[in-house]
Design a protein around this motif. Structure first.
Motif, mmCIF file in Angstrom:
data_model
loop_
_atom_site.group_PDB
_atom_site.id
_atom_site.type_symbol
_atom_site.label_atom_id
_atom_site.label_comp_id
_atom_site.label_asym_id
_atom_site.label_seq_id
_atom_site.Cartn_x
_atom_site.Cartn_y
_atom_site.Cartn_z
ATOM 1 N N PRO A 110 62.050 44.807 26.705
ATOM 2 C CA PRO A 110 63.421 45.198 26.342
ATOM 3 C C PRO A 110 64.458 44.347 27.060
ATOM 4 N N PRO A 111 65.640 44.200 26.465
ATOM 5 C CA PRO A 111 66.733 43.505 27.154
ATOM 6 C C PRO A 111 67.202 44.326 28.342
ATOM 7 N N PRO A 112 67.684 43.675 29.390
ATOM 8 C CA PRO A 112 68.039 42.246 29.470
ATOM 9 C C PRO A 112 66.896 41.335 29.915
ATOM 10 N N ILE A 113 65.649 41.824 29.911
ATOM 11 C CA ILE A 113 64.524 40.992 30.327
ATOM 12 C C ILE A 113 64.356 39.850 29.325
ATOM 13 N N CYS A 114 64.269 38.631 29.820
ATOM 14 C CA CYS A 114 64.141 37.466 28.953
ATOM 15 C C CYS A 114 63.631 36.289 29.767
ATOM 16 N N ASP A 115 63.379 35.178 29.088
ATOM 17 C CA ASP A 115 62.989 33.963 29.801
ATOM 18 C C ASP A 115 64.252 33.296 30.351
ATOM 19 N N PRO A 116 64.134 32.223 31.131
ATOM 20 C CA PRO A 116 65.335 31.599 31.721
ATOM 21 C C PRO A 116 66.369 31.107 30.720
ATOM 22 N N LEU A 117 65.962 30.948 29.447
ATOM 23 C CA LEU A 117 66.885 30.478 28.419
ATOM 24 C C LEU A 117 67.441 31.624 27.581
ATOM 25 N N GLY A 118 67.201 32.857 28.017
ATOM 26 C CA GLY A 118 67.778 34.013 27.333
ATOM 27 C C GLY A 118 67.014 34.481 26.123
ATOM 28 N N ARG A 119 65.756 34.068 25.963
ATOM 29 C CA ARG A 119 64.978 34.445 24.785
ATOM 30 C C ARG A 119 64.040 35.604 25.115
ATOM 31 N N PRO A 120 63.855 36.545 24.189
ATOM 32 C CA PRO A 120 62.965 37.687 24.437
ATOM 33 C C PRO A 120 61.524 37.231 24.657
ATOM 34 N N LEU A 121 60.799 37.978 25.484
ATOM 35 C CA LEU A 121 59.387 37.713 25.745
ATOM 36 C C LEU A 121 58.546 38.689 24.935
ATOM 37 N N VAL A 122 57.622 38.155 24.144
ATOM 38 C CA VAL A 122 56.775 38.965 23.269
ATOM 39 C C VAL A 122 55.319 38.722 23.652
ATOM 40 N N PHE A 123 54.587 39.807 23.939
ATOM 41 C CA PHE A 123 53.192 39.705 24.363
ATOM 42 C C PHE A 123 52.260 40.079 23.213
ATOM 43 N N LEU A 124 51.152 39.357 23.146
ATOM 44 C CA LEU A 124 50.160 39.587 22.095
ATOM 45 C C LEU A 124 48.760 39.443 22.665
ATOM 46 N N ALA A 251 60.711 39.319 35.373
ATOM 47 C CA ALA A 251 60.634 39.275 33.909
ATOM 48 C C ALA A 251 59.211 39.432 33.395
ATOM 49 N N LEU A 252 58.250 39.736 34.288
ATOM 50 C CA LEU A 252 56.853 39.830 33.868
ATOM 51 C C LEU A 252 56.237 41.156 34.294
ATOM 52 N N PRO A 253 55.355 41.716 33.463
ATOM 53 C CA PRO A 253 54.634 42.934 33.843
ATOM 54 C C PRO A 253 53.692 42.674 35.012
ATOM 55 N N SER A 254 53.324 43.734 35.713
ATOM 56 C CA SER A 254 52.467 43.577 36.891
ATOM 57 C C SER A 254 51.080 43.058 36.528
ATOM 58 N N ASN A 255 50.574 43.391 35.336
ATOM 59 C CA ASN A 255 49.247 42.889 34.954
ATOM 60 C C ASN A 255 49.276 41.414 34.549
ATOM 61 N N TYR A 256 50.445 40.796 34.600
ATOM 62 C CA TYR A 256 50.561 39.354 34.394
ATOM 63 C C TYR A 256 51.209 38.675 35.605
ATOM 64 N N GLY A 257 51.137 39.344 36.756
ATOM 65 C CA GLY A 257 51.595 38.760 37.996
ATOM 66 C C GLY A 257 53.042 39.040 38.345
ATOM 67 N N GLY A 258 53.725 39.858 37.542
ATOM 68 C CA GLY A 258 55.137 40.123 37.792
ATOM 69 C C GLY A 258 55.388 41.382 38.590
ATOM 70 N N ALA A 259 56.667 41.720 38.733
ATOM 71 C CA ALA A 259 57.069 42.883 39.529
ATOM 72 C C ALA A 259 57.383 44.096 38.671
ATOM 73 N N LEU A 260 57.309 43.976 37.340
ATOM 74 C CA LEU A 260 57.575 45.107 36.459
ATOM 75 C C LEU A 260 56.360 46.030 36.379
ATOM 76 N N SER A 261 56.524 47.133 35.719
ATOM 77 C CA SER A 261 55.408 48.052 35.489
ATOM 78 C C SER A 261 54.369 47.383 34.593
ATOM 79 N N PRO A 262 53.170 47.941 34.511
ATOM 80 C CA PRO A 262 52.183 47.389 33.568
ATOM 81 C C PRO A 262 52.746 47.357 32.144
ATOM 82 N N LEU A 263 52.255 46.443 31.350
ATOM 83 C CA LEU A 263 52.832 46.195 30.027
ATOM 84 C C LEU A 263 52.865 47.461 29.171
ATOM 85 N N HIS A 264 51.801 48.246 29.197
ATOM 86 C CA HIS A 264 51.743 49.412 28.317
ATOM 87 C C HIS A 264 52.723 50.514 28.724
ATOM 88 N N LEU A 265 53.300 50.415 29.921
ATOM 89 C CA LEU A 265 54.277 51.412 30.375
ATOM 90 C C LEU A 265 55.718 50.962 30.180
#
Length: 377
Positions: A110-124, A251-265
């Protein structure tokens, strides 16, 4: 493989894209006027569209970013873009089936989370994408159309803020964990390249593949020879550390090395609550008939015509787009004859005849090359 994320290349591509949008905005608006005044009115009469379907079609045409992506995909040639948009509009009315059921194939942060160029991050998770064919195809189409609408809602917010650039693309992070080369469904990949990409052009600003193995190196070595350089420059195979360095931990979930919650949460705007989604769309006067997801429910109208794929065995004009009447099957209308259709058909026929041998030869040459390098070491 592009292991390191070339941030300077991505920044250059992004700046060039924004400049192209600004330079061609007048042409995009003129194209939208033609679509609304001429093409849409003709489609409404031909297909006897209901009011809800008319609103749905008009919403898609009024999406400036989508029309720009079509125009850019066809190298800003107005006639080619107009034909592609017309064909896609008919396809959406005839073939696209969108349900109010949630789709979990794509997970957008969800916004405002994005890459350094302001684009949404979509996981698959790619292993989930290549399971059940029909379910996957329906789910992917739902997800992509929701993603398009999400980009439009972001642009509406950016317009209100006045100091934000338009968001034209997103960044895909594709997880290859649990996927083997043997499990790859070539039918789905072919369908994606032939049916989906031309109807959702230019939405990917970059693609990051994670959890890859050495077997993918050989596959990518072959694939990148068949792809245009512009597409190859947007594909990367970073480690988690390199991805973290590019996006930052916030800007990254914890299961991908980031400080956010796990992706499914993490909340997914593509699968948000009904009231939130409808409010974000309806408040901007381009709402869709079905408030549950901002999209129309399954269309029950029977179309009067159907598009025959250019290289279908049922197509009497093999290699060219054709439209057949359902009420009068003997009447077939040939599309425009173009040199690129002829060249593409000849290429496809050549690949069908020699493709398997070419792949075997390339695999052999790559294997020999890798073996020689190892022996030299």
């Amino acid at each position: 493989m592009n292991n390191c994320i070339a941030r300077s290349v991505l920044e250059g591509n992004h700046t060039s894209l924004i400049d192209q949008y600004k330079a061609n905005l007048a042409d995009v608006c003129a194209l939208q006027s033609t679509l609304n005044d001429e093409i849409l009115s003709h489609v409404v009469q031909e297909f006897a569209l209901s009011d809800a379907e008319h609103i749905w079609a008009k919403e898609w045409i009024s999406d400036t970013a989508t029309i720009f992506r079509f125009l850019r995909h066809h190298r800003f040639v107005r006639s080619f873009a107009l034909e592609a948009i017309h064909t896609t509009l008919i396809w959406r009315l005839n073939a696209l089936r969108l349900f109010a059921l949630p789709s979990t194939l794509l997970h957008c942060l969800p916004p405002p989370i994005c890459d350094p160029l302001g684009r949404p991050l979509v996981f698959l998770q790619l292993s989930e994408l290549l399971t059940c064919e029909q379910t996957m195809m329906d789910g992917l189409l739902i997800s992509l159309d929701r993603l398009r609408i999400h980009l439009r809602s972001l642009n509406t917010l950016n317009h209100e803020l006045a100091n934000r650039e338009i968001t034209l693309q997103c960044v895909f992070v594709i997880d290859l964990e649990g996927l083997s080369i043997q499990s790859v469904n070539l039918k789905i990949l072919t369908w994606f390249m032939e049916e989906v990409v031309p109807r959702y052009p230019g939405m990917l600003g970059a693609v990051f593949f994670l959890n890859y193995s050495w077997t993918y190196a050989m596959t990518w070595s072959i694939a990148k020879c068949l792809l245009p350089k512009s597409a190859v420059a947007r594909v990367f195979f970073p480690s988690r550390e390199e991805l973290l360095q590019y996006c930052s931990a916030s800007a990254l979930p914890s299961n991908y090395g980031g400080a956010l919650s796990p992706l499914h949460l993490i909340e997914d705007p593509l699968n948000s609550d009904d009231e939130k989604n409808y409010a974000s769309i309806a408040s901007r006067e381009w709402c869709m008939p079905a408030p549950s997801i901002g999209l129309p429910e399954t269309l029950h109208r029977q179309p009067s015509t159907i598009s025959i794929p250019p290289r279908s065995s049922l197509n009497p004009f093999f290699g060219y787009p054709t439209i057949a009447s359902l009420s009068r099957p003997h009447i077939v209308q040939q599309g425009r004859r173009r040199k690129r259709d002829l060249l593409l058909t000849l290429s496809v026929l050549w690949w069908r005849r020699w493709g398997s041998r070419v792949i075997v030869l390339l695999c052999f040459l790559i294997t020999v090359s890798l073996t020689r390098k190892r022996l030299r070491k």
